[in-house]
Enzyme design. Structure first.
Site, PDB file in Angstrom:
ATOM      1  N   ASP A  48       0.841  -1.202   0.000  1.00 54.02           N
ATOM      2  CA  ASP A  48       0.000   0.000   0.000  1.00 54.02           C
ATOM      3  C   ASP A  48       0.878   1.255   0.000  1.00 54.02           C
ATOM      4  O   ASP A  48       0.378   2.373  -0.092  1.00 54.02           O
ATOM      5  CB  ASP A  48      -1.013  -0.006   1.145  1.00 54.02           C
ATOM      6  CG  ASP A  48      -0.364  -0.080   2.515  1.00 54.02           C
ATOM      7  OD1 ASP A  48       0.868  -0.208   2.587  1.00 54.02           O
ATOM      8  OD2 ASP A  48      -1.102   0.005   3.523  1.00 54.02           O
ATOM      9  N   SER A  49       2.198   1.062   0.056  1.00 53.46           N
ATOM     10  CA  SER A  49       3.134   2.175  -0.189  1.00 53.46           C
ATOM     11  C   SER A  49       2.860   2.777  -1.569  1.00 53.46           C
ATOM     12  O   SER A  49       3.302   3.886  -1.861  1.00 53.46           O
ATOM     13  CB  SER A  49       4.584   1.686  -0.104  1.00 53.46           C
ATOM     14  OG  SER A  49       4.776   0.538  -0.896  1.00 53.46           O
ATOM     15  N   ASP A  87      -1.119  -6.028  -0.383  1.00 54.28           N
ATOM     16  CA  ASP A  87      -1.545  -5.463   0.899  1.00 54.28           C
ATOM     17  C   ASP A  87      -3.054  -5.273   0.962  1.00 54.28           C
ATOM     18  O   ASP A  87      -3.670  -4.784   0.000  1.00 54.28           O
ATOM     19  CB  ASP A  87      -0.911  -4.073   1.097  1.00 54.28           C
ATOM     20  CG  ASP A  87       0.357  -4.133   1.926  1.00 54.28           C
ATOM     21  OD1 ASP A  87       0.569  -5.131   2.645  1.00 54.28           O
ATOM     22  OD2 ASP A  87       1.144  -3.170   1.837  1.00 54.28           O
ATOM     23  N   LYS A 117      -1.413  -9.365   2.608  1.00 56.04           N
ATOM     24  CA  LYS A 117      -0.640  -8.956   3.792  1.00 56.04           C
ATOM     25  C   LYS A 117      -1.477  -7.969   4.597  1.00 56.04           C
ATOM     26  O   LYS A 117      -2.191  -7.152   4.017  1.00 56.04           O
ATOM     27  CB  LYS A 117       0.689  -8.320   3.367  1.00 56.04           C
ATOM     28  CG  LYS A 117       1.505  -7.757   4.541  1.00 56.04           C
ATOM     29  CD  LYS A 117       2.934  -7.432   4.162  1.00 56.04           C
ATOM     30  CE  LYS A 117       3.145  -6.076   3.550  1.00 56.04           C
ATOM     31  NZ  LYS A 117       2.753  -4.940   4.413  1.00 56.04           N
ATOM     32  N   GLU A 119      -1.397  -5.576   8.500  1.00 60.13           N
ATOM     33  CA  GLU A 119      -0.581  -5.081   9.601  1.00 60.13           C
ATOM     34  C   GLU A 119      -1.236  -5.395  10.942  1.00 60.13           C
ATOM     35  O   GLU A 119      -2.461  -5.374  11.050  1.00 60.13           O
ATOM     36  CB  GLU A 119      -0.389  -3.556   9.472  1.00 60.13           C
ATOM     37  CG  GLU A 119       0.377  -3.160   8.231  1.00 60.13           C
ATOM     38  CD  GLU A 119       0.571  -1.646   8.104  1.00 60.13           C
ATOM     39  OE1 GLU A 119       0.276  -0.898   9.064  1.00 60.13           O
ATOM     40  OE2 GLU A 119       1.032  -1.220   7.026  1.00 60.13           O
ATOM     41  N   GLU A 186       9.386  -4.589  10.228  1.00 65.54           N
ATOM     42  CA  GLU A 186       9.817  -3.289   9.699  1.00 65.54           C
ATOM     43  C   GLU A 186      10.397  -2.409  10.798  1.00 65.54           C
ATOM     44  O   GLU A 186       9.765  -2.170  11.840  1.00 65.54           O
ATOM     45  CB  GLU A 186       8.617  -2.573   9.018  1.00 65.54           C
ATOM     46  CG  GLU A 186       9.038  -1.212   8.459  1.00 65.54           C
ATOM     47  CD  GLU A 186       8.051  -0.615   7.466  1.00 65.54           C
ATOM     48  OE1 GLU A 186       7.025  -1.247   7.156  1.00 65.54           O
ATOM     49  OE2 GLU A 186       8.329   0.510   6.988  1.00 65.54           O
TER      50      GLU A 186
END
Ligand code: KIV
Length: 272
Positions: A48-49, A87, A117, A119, A186
């Protein structure tokens, strides 16, 4: 890792067991996917960057499922052997395991990606188990969690004090038990990443987490020196930003001088 056969979750697990570091790289479209694989990437992460490095957003919070589907579908169309992870964006999974199931199903069905993915630590264990028990490959993401930027207040290092370290160790263990296929770590201290990597049976994927993770990931624009500024833990292996600006400057000058398309420089466009 075999450089020709398709990468799978099982391949990545075997690579950990054999201590063969795997190469993960973000990709956001067909061109970056194709070039990443030519360069040897085993896993393409549609992060999602994308919101920050491609879409001009100041955080990942405004990235939507539609954005992710659009970019991940392009990556999947171009991939040859890499495992493609996509993501789940902010707000598409935190509500409940059922919400995560619906969002992940959309991503998998509409893009053809291999894994999703998300978080979060312990709080996401139930959701990870819900998806994994129903057959999905789920990658966890611990340490710095950019989707929590409003609560964290910055992109600084996580796991610096004893309490945070212990919580991260617990989170990693719980995510692995819940059925995570891999865990991104991270921006955490390298000794903590080493401890987690030795403790969990699934591959760890480091970014700003030292050399001891089972795999490493970088953001495409950081690795290639396209970003205006890299995070301190992300080295650039090229300076493509400058190379691109110089190429455009040369061409602009030719156009303005009336030399294009006959200028010699035009034929040099493909030189390194
Ligand atoms: O969104 C992303 O690119 C990521 C990587 C930085 C791991 O999550």
């Amino acid at each position: 890792m075999n450089a020709t056969s398709p990468v799978t979750a099982a391949t990545l697990l075997r690579a950990k067991q054999r201590r063969e570091p795997a190469v993960w790289l973000t990709a956001y479209d067909a061109v970056s996917a194709e070039i990443a694989e030519l360069g040897g990437a085993d896993v393409l992460l549609v992060g999602d960057s994308v919101g920050m490095v491609c879409l001009g957003m100041d955080s990942t919070l405004r990235v939507t499922l539609e954005h992710m589907i659009h970019h991940a579908a392009a990556v999947v169309r171009a991939r040859k052997r890499a495992w493609v992870v996509c993501d789940l964006p902010f707000g598409s999974y935190q509500g409940s395991p059922e919400q995560a199931w619906r969002s992940a199903t959309l991503l998998l069905q509409q893009t053809g990606c291999d894994a999703i993915k998300l978080e979060g630590g312990q709080v996401m264990a139930e959701t990870i188990a819900f998806l994994a028990d129903r057959g999905m490959a789920v990658v966890g993401h611990l340490g710095l969690q950019p989707q929590s930027i409003k609560r964290l207040g910055g992109y600084g290092r996580r796991g610096r004090n004893r309490q945070e370290r212990e919580q991260l160790m617990r989170d990693a263990e719980i995510l692995a038990q819940a059925g995570a296929t891999a865990i991104v770590l991270e921006n955490i201290p390298e000794d903590l990443a080493a401890e987690i990597t030795a403790m969990v049976p699934v591959p760890t994927v480091g970014i700003g987490a030292g050399p001891h993770c089972d795999a490493h990931v970088l953001v495409w624009h950081d690795l290639l020196g396209i970003s205006e500024k890299n995070p301190p833990f992300a080295p650039a292996y090229a300076n493509l930003r400058e190379a691109m600006v110089r190429a455009i400057e040369r061409w602009s000058a030719d156009v303005r001088a009336g030399h294009f398309p006959r200028a010699k420089e035009a034929s040099l466009a493909r030189r390194p």
